[in-house]
Design an enzyme around this catalytic site. Sequence first.
Site, PDB file in Angstrom:
ATOM      1  N   ARG A  24      12.261  41.061  49.084  1.00 57.30           N
ATOM      2  CA  ARG A  24      12.409  40.779  48.045  1.00 57.30           C
ATOM      3  C   ARG A  24      12.112  41.998  47.012  1.00 57.30           C
ATOM      4  NH1 ARG A  24       8.644  38.351  45.167  1.00 57.30           N
ATOM      5  NH2 ARG A  24       7.890  36.854  46.874  1.00 57.30           N
ATOM      6  N   TYR A  78      34.022  33.348  34.042  1.00 57.93           N
ATOM      7  CA  TYR A  78      34.266  32.488  35.606  1.00 57.93           C
ATOM      8  C   TYR A  78      33.265  31.359  35.647  1.00 57.93           C
ATOM      9  CZ  TYR A  78      32.441  32.470  40.503  1.00 57.93           C
ATOM     10  OH  TYR A  78      32.225  31.557  41.515  1.00 57.93           O
ATOM     11  N   ASP A 150      31.226  41.467  34.007  1.00 58.88           N
ATOM     12  CA  ASP A 150      32.341  41.048  34.908  1.00 58.88           C
ATOM     13  C   ASP A 150      32.937  41.828  35.719  1.00 58.88           C
ATOM     14  OD1 ASP A 150      32.268  40.114  37.278  1.00 58.88           O
ATOM     15  OD2 ASP A 150      31.422  38.256  36.899  1.00 58.88           O
ATOM     16  N   LYS A 175      33.220  39.472  46.966  1.00 55.56           N
ATOM     17  CA  LYS A 175      34.501  40.309  46.690  1.00 55.56           C
ATOM     18  C   LYS A 175      35.549  41.533  47.473  1.00 55.56           C
ATOM     19  CE  LYS A 175      33.992  35.922  45.033  1.00 55.56           C
ATOM     20  NZ  LYS A 175      34.020  35.310  43.124  1.00 55.56           N
TER      21      LYS A 175
HETATM   22  C1  LIG Z   1      33.334  34.815  42.820  1.00 55.53           C
HETATM   23  C2  LIG Z   1      32.726  35.754  41.431  1.00 55.53           C
HETATM   24  C3  LIG Z   1      31.711  35.220  40.424  1.00 55.53           C
HETATM   25  C4  LIG Z   1      30.306  34.886  41.685  1.00 55.53           C
HETATM   26  O1  LIG Z   1      29.906  34.972  42.521  1.00 55.53           O
HETATM   27  P1  LIG Z   1      29.421  34.711  44.163  1.00 55.53           P
HETATM   28  O2  LIG Z   1      29.220  35.887  44.492  1.00 55.53           O
HETATM   29  O3  LIG Z   1      30.015  33.313  44.260  1.00 55.53           O
HETATM   30  O4  LIG Z   1      28.024  34.306  43.381  1.00 55.53           O
HETATM   31  C5  LIG Z   1      30.952  35.708  39.405  1.00 55.53           C
HETATM   32  N1  LIG Z   1      31.846  36.161  38.572  1.00 55.53           N
HETATM   33  C6  LIG Z   1      33.739  36.854  39.294  1.00 55.53           C
HETATM   34  C7  LIG Z   1      34.442  37.192  38.052  1.00 55.53           C
HETATM   35  C8  LIG Z   1      33.970  35.777  40.168  1.00 55.53           C
HETATM   36  O5  LIG Z   1      34.962  36.416  40.767  1.00 55.53           O
END
Ligand SMILES: *Cc1c(COP(=O)(O)O)cnc(C)c1O
Length: 357
Positions: A24, A78, A150, A175
């Site tokens: 952690r 998002y 992001d 992703k």
């Molecule tokens: C999928 C996504 C998230 C969230 O991510 P997780 O790994 O599902 O928690 C945040 N921002 C964007 C742009 C995303 O595509």
Amino acid sequence: MPIFQSATYEYSGELGYHDVRYLRTNNTPTQLALQAKLAALEAAEAALVTASGMAAISTTLLTLLSAGDHLLAQSCLYGGTHDLLTRDLPALGIRHDFIDADRPDSWRDRLTPNTRAVYVEAMTNPLLEVADLKAVAEFARAHNLISIIDNTFASPVNFRPIEAGFDLVVHSATKYLAGHSDIIAGAAAGSQKWMARVRQMVIYLGGSMDPGAAFLLIRGIKTMGVRLQQQCANAMAVAKFLEQHPKVAHVHYPGLKSHADHALAKKQMKGFGSMLAFDLKGGLPAARKFCDRIQLFLLAASLGGVESLVVLPIYSSHYKMSARELAAAGVTPGTVRVSVGLEDAHDLIADLQQALA
Ligand SMILES: *Cc1c(COP(=O)(O)O)cnc(C)c1O
């Protein structure tokens, strides 16, 4: 880098609680190796990995903001981030205003004496709008705000926000970074000073990454460069095919000259990504039929992986929105969002052709 599947480690002279090696606290061998790689990829002093993208986003925002603070955020975020800002942070006394990222002249009017930070995304979902990201970083610097982006939709291959002047980068590493749709993972990167604080917060909130996921993320990152190159090329081929198809009203892909932000995307980013959306002339009935017929593309949420996916925003990210809200977001009932993977482009186009027919 092997998986060190251990929650705890033998002492080797550590004296303080935060030096104890424990999963952690994000200081075990697999985590440290991965964090060094991510920092290098984002040209940042330091990085932190987390159990999901939302863990990275929520931990970062809760580190930077406290009761009484105000955040400027790009509209059209998002979904998870949007809900966190609009439903949960207000209960903690953290307020926000949305800004139109396309209109830098309007941002100043949204500032309050308590504004601490500005939060944007590299590209919006599902229409792939691209803001003038350098202008966002400059605006933040000029007004003494912390800038956060992001960078999930761009990936560090196509855009490196720290070099463009941002203070902090967050990712859903689920992703492009991981790339194989087999783990949930997140990351944050920035200066040593900020990341030390974010790391403290994740120790308390607990969204730390498991070594198994860290191993798969390390493996995924090794091929990210070539994956992105091919996925972007496939997306361009798919976008060009869709653009000339008689049943398609409009294609939203920043690599196409017809996209409103094409010039900006070209100036700022090394590649245009593998996400696109298109509007079917036949509206929802046509979109549903398309989803029934498509074969090679899988009907599933998420994005950025090796397999191509399609999803209807009105049944996912834009679920329950009124007709007016949909229109304001530029999404139609016949809008299909596509994540283009690594399959052969001819096979992808043949599949689209038969499904549209
Ligand atoms: C999928 C996504 C998230 C969230 O991510 P997780 O790994 O599902 O928690 C945040 N921002 C964007 C742009 C995303 O595509």
